[in-house]
Design a protein around this motif. Structure first.
Motif, PDB file in Angstrom:
ATOM      1  N   ALA A  83       0.735  -1.219   0.119  1.00  0.00           N
ATOM      2  CA  ALA A  83      -0.031  -0.010  -0.020  1.00  0.00           C
ATOM      3  C   ALA A  83       1.031   1.172  -0.014  1.00  0.00           C
ATOM      4  CB  ALA A  83      -1.103   0.072   1.159  1.00  0.00           C
ATOM      5  N   VAL A  84       1.850   1.159   0.741  1.00  0.00           N
ATOM      6  CA  VAL A  84       2.861   2.427   0.811  1.00  0.00           C
ATOM      7  C   VAL A  84       3.381   2.786  -0.641  1.00  0.00           C
ATOM      8  CG1 VAL A  84       5.052   3.414   1.707  1.00  0.00           C
ATOM      9  CG2 VAL A  84       3.426   2.086   3.266  1.00  0.00           C
ATOM     10  N   VAL A  85       3.770   1.490  -1.112  1.00  0.00           N
ATOM     11  CA  VAL A  85       4.578   1.698  -2.379  1.00  0.00           C
ATOM     12  C   VAL A  85       3.661   1.978  -3.438  1.00  0.00           C
ATOM     13  CG1 VAL A  85       5.745   0.287  -4.342  1.00  0.00           C
ATOM     14  CG2 VAL A  85       6.547  -0.085  -2.077  1.00  0.00           C
ATOM     15  N   GLN A  86       2.561   1.550  -3.577  1.00  0.00           N
ATOM     16  CA  GLN A  86       1.364   1.953  -4.442  1.00  0.00           C
ATOM     17  C   GLN A  86       1.162   3.641  -4.241  1.00  0.00           C
ATOM     18  OE1 GLN A  86      -2.511   0.620  -3.868  1.00  0.00           O
ATOM     19  NE2 GLN A  86      -3.125   1.071  -5.869  1.00  0.00           N
ATOM     20  N   LYS A  87       1.275   4.158  -3.160  1.00  0.00           N
ATOM     21  CA  LYS A  87       1.104   5.589  -2.787  1.00  0.00           C
ATOM     22  C   LYS A  87       2.273   6.293  -3.623  1.00  0.00           C
ATOM     23  CE  LYS A  87      -2.349   5.514   0.741  1.00  0.00           C
ATOM     24  NZ  LYS A  87      -3.413   6.108   0.148  1.00  0.00           N
ATOM     25  N   MET A  88       3.449   5.909  -3.232  1.00  0.00           N
ATOM     26  CA  MET A  88       4.632   6.453  -3.588  1.00  0.00           C
ATOM     27  C   MET A  88       4.632   6.352  -5.182  1.00  0.00           C
ATOM     28  SD  MET A  88       7.396   4.539  -1.135  1.00  0.00           S
ATOM     29  CE  MET A  88       8.692   5.182  -1.678  1.00  0.00           C
ATOM     30  N   GLN A  89       4.235   5.392  -5.677  1.00  0.00           N
ATOM     31  CA  GLN A  89       4.308   5.185  -7.294  1.00  0.00           C
ATOM     32  C   GLN A  89       3.226   6.425  -8.096  1.00  0.00           C
ATOM     33  OE1 GLN A  89       3.900   1.141  -7.821  1.00  0.00           O
ATOM     34  NE2 GLN A  89       6.209   0.810  -7.940  1.00  0.00           N
ATOM     35  N   GLN A  90       2.226   6.650  -7.242  1.00  0.00           N
ATOM     36  CA  GLN A  90       1.222   7.488  -7.759  1.00  0.00           C
ATOM     37  C   GLN A  90       1.509   9.044  -7.450  1.00  0.00           C
ATOM     38  OE1 GLN A  90      -2.065   5.955  -5.509  1.00  0.00           O
ATOM     39  NE2 GLN A  90      -2.581   4.669  -6.811  1.00  0.00           N
ATOM     40  N   SER A  91       2.742   9.336  -7.047  1.00  0.00           N
ATOM     41  CA  SER A  91       3.210  10.638  -6.843  1.00  0.00           C
ATOM     42  C   SER A  91       4.329  10.850  -7.424  1.00  0.00           C
ATOM     43  CB  SER A  91       3.432  10.687  -5.387  1.00  0.00           C
ATOM     44  OG  SER A  91       4.106  12.004  -5.221  1.00  0.00           O
ATOM     45  N   ASP A  92       4.397  12.162  -7.964  1.00  0.00           N
ATOM     46  CA  ASP A  92       5.826  12.682  -8.726  1.00  0.00           C
ATOM     47  C   ASP A  92       6.729  12.848  -7.492  1.00  0.00           C
ATOM     48  OD1 ASP A  92       4.452  13.083 -11.298  1.00  0.00           O
ATOM     49  OD2 ASP A  92       3.527  15.043 -10.710  1.00  0.00           O
ATOM     50  N   THR A  93       6.453  13.381  -6.693  1.00  0.00           N
ATOM     51  CA  THR A  93       7.546  13.751  -5.598  1.00  0.00           C
ATOM     52  C   THR A  93       6.872  13.446  -4.141  1.00  0.00           C
ATOM     53  OG1 THR A  93       8.447  15.434  -7.007  1.00  0.00           O
ATOM     54  CG2 THR A  93       9.103  15.514  -4.676  1.00  0.00           C
ATOM     55  N   CYS A  94       7.365  12.670  -3.198  1.00  0.00           N
ATOM     56  CA  CYS A  94       6.760  12.335  -2.048  1.00  0.00           C
ATOM     57  C   CYS A  94       7.818  12.250  -0.965  1.00  0.00           C
ATOM     58  CB  CYS A  94       6.027  11.089  -2.169  1.00  0.00           C
ATOM     59  SG  CYS A  94       7.015   9.404  -2.325  1.00  0.00           S
ATOM     60  N   LEU A  95       7.247  12.624   0.349  1.00  0.00           N
ATOM     61  CA  LEU A  95       7.857  12.349   1.486  1.00  0.00           C
ATOM     62  C   LEU A  95       7.294  11.302   2.503  1.00  0.00           C
ATOM     63  CD1 LEU A  95       9.965  13.577   3.678  1.00  0.00           C
ATOM     64  CD2 LEU A  95       7.870  14.755   4.735  1.00  0.00           C
ATOM     65  N   LEU A  96       7.946  10.136   2.926  1.00  0.00           N
ATOM     66  CA  LEU A  96       7.610   9.123   3.814  1.00  0.00           C
ATOM     67  C   LEU A  96       7.853   9.630   5.006  1.00  0.00           C
ATOM     68  CD1 LEU A  96       8.957   6.003   2.257  1.00  0.00           C
ATOM     69  CD2 LEU A  96       6.494   6.840   1.703  1.00  0.00           C
ATOM     70  N   LEU A  97       6.821   9.663   5.830  1.00  0.00           N
ATOM     71  CA  LEU A  97       6.944  10.231   7.192  1.00  0.00           C
ATOM     72  C   LEU A  97       6.594   9.180   8.135  1.00  0.00           C
ATOM     73  CD1 LEU A  97       7.122  12.991   8.730  1.00  0.00           C
ATOM     74  CD2 LEU A  97       4.514  13.011   8.682  1.00  0.00           C
ATOM     75  N   GLY A  98       7.240   8.888   9.352  1.00  0.00           N
ATOM     76  CA  GLY A  98       7.134   7.708  10.237  1.00  0.00           C
ATOM     77  C   GLY A  98       8.084   7.419  11.011  1.00  0.00           C
ATOM     78  N   ASP A  99       8.005   6.319  11.721  1.00  0.00           N
ATOM     79  CA  ASP A  99       9.092   5.946  12.476  1.00  0.00           C
ATOM     80  C   ASP A  99      10.402   5.484  11.549  1.00  0.00           C
ATOM     81  OD1 ASP A  99      10.159   4.334  15.101  1.00  0.00           O
ATOM     82  OD2 ASP A  99      10.599   2.818  13.074  1.00  0.00           O
ATOM     83  N   GLU A 100      11.657   6.106  12.118  1.00  0.00           N
ATOM     84  CA  GLU A 100      12.685   5.847  11.094  1.00  0.00           C
ATOM     85  C   GLU A 100      12.833   4.585  10.594  1.00  0.00           C
ATOM     86  OE1 GLU A 100      17.238   7.650  11.081  1.00  0.00           O
ATOM     87  OE2 GLU A 100      16.623   6.462  12.947  1.00  0.00           O
ATOM     88  N   GLN A 101      12.626   3.360  11.344  1.00  0.00           N
ATOM     89  CA  GLN A 101      12.978   2.269  10.716  1.00  0.00           C
ATOM     90  C   GLN A 101      11.836   1.647   9.655  1.00  0.00           C
ATOM     91  OE1 GLN A 101      15.869   1.125  11.031  1.00  0.00           O
ATOM     92  NE2 GLN A 101      16.528   2.624  12.285  1.00  0.00           N
ATOM     93  N   VAL A 102      10.670   2.042  10.039  1.00  0.00           N
ATOM     94  CA  VAL A 102       9.782   1.740   9.147  1.00  0.00           C
ATOM     95  C   VAL A 102       9.733   2.569   7.962  1.00  0.00           C
ATOM     96  CG1 VAL A 102       6.891   1.983   9.039  1.00  0.00           C
ATOM     97  CG2 VAL A 102       7.970   1.217  11.105  1.00  0.00           C
ATOM     98  N   VAL A 103      10.090   3.631   7.917  1.00  0.00           N
ATOM     99  CA  VAL A 103      10.554   4.530   6.736  1.00  0.00           C
ATOM    100  C   VAL A 103      11.391   3.791   5.690  1.00  0.00           C
ATOM    101  CG1 VAL A 103      11.347   6.622   5.838  1.00  0.00           C
ATOM    102  CG2 VAL A 103       9.462   6.886   7.562  1.00  0.00           C
TER     103      VAL A 103
END
Length: 149
Positions: A83-103
């Motif tokens: 689900a995270v990767v799908q959202k990343m691929q749908q975006s031109d430029t993105c920031l993942l925000l969360g726990d350091e190891q989860v990111v």
């Protein structure tokens, strides 16, 4: 580059270990042309109206339970990371925000999903963020990636 986040793929994918997006961070994201924030987890506070004012959209990938660094949580990782990767691929430029190891694990899976071998994916994330995959995550990340292969 801002010290508030790091780039995995320059001008495309960034990461930050934090739970709150304040006005300064949102303004910095807009200055760096980041148009999407993907919050991983349940405990984020984001000033949505301010983000929208700067043209930054915010989406979340909720976790039904806390993701931990043990093999009992592999099924949770299997649900969350695609689900995270799908959202990343749908975006031109993105920031993942969360726990350091989860990111970090999310970024490694993204790289693996676009063709990198697990070892190369982990190496690339470590090159972008030297504090990624600290013990015990240094071995667990491979459990997650091989489980998802």
């Amino acid at each position: 580059m801002s010290t508030a986040f790091f780039w995995l793929v320059e001008q495309q994918i960034a990461g930050a270990s934090r739970q709150h997006l304040d006005a300064n961070m949102i303004e910095q994201l807009a200055c760096d042309d980041i148009n999407q924030v993907i919050c991983i987890g349940n405990q984020h506070t984001v000033e949505h109206a301010l983000a929208a004012k700067f043209g930054v959209s915010v989406t979340s990938v909720a976790l039904l339970e806390m993701i931990t660094c043990n093999t009992n949580s592999l099924d949770v990782w299997t649900e969350v990371l695609p689900a995270v990767v799908q959202k990343m691929q749908q975006s031109d430029t993105c920031l993942l925000l969360g726990d350091e190891q989860v990111v970090a694990v999310s970024m490694a899976y993204y790289l693996m999903d676009i063709g990198a071998a697990p070892v190369n994916a982990v190496s690339q994330v470590r090159a972008a963020n030297e504090s990624a995959f600290q013990s015990p995550w240094d071995q667990f990340v491979y459990d997650v990636l091989y489980h998802l292969q």
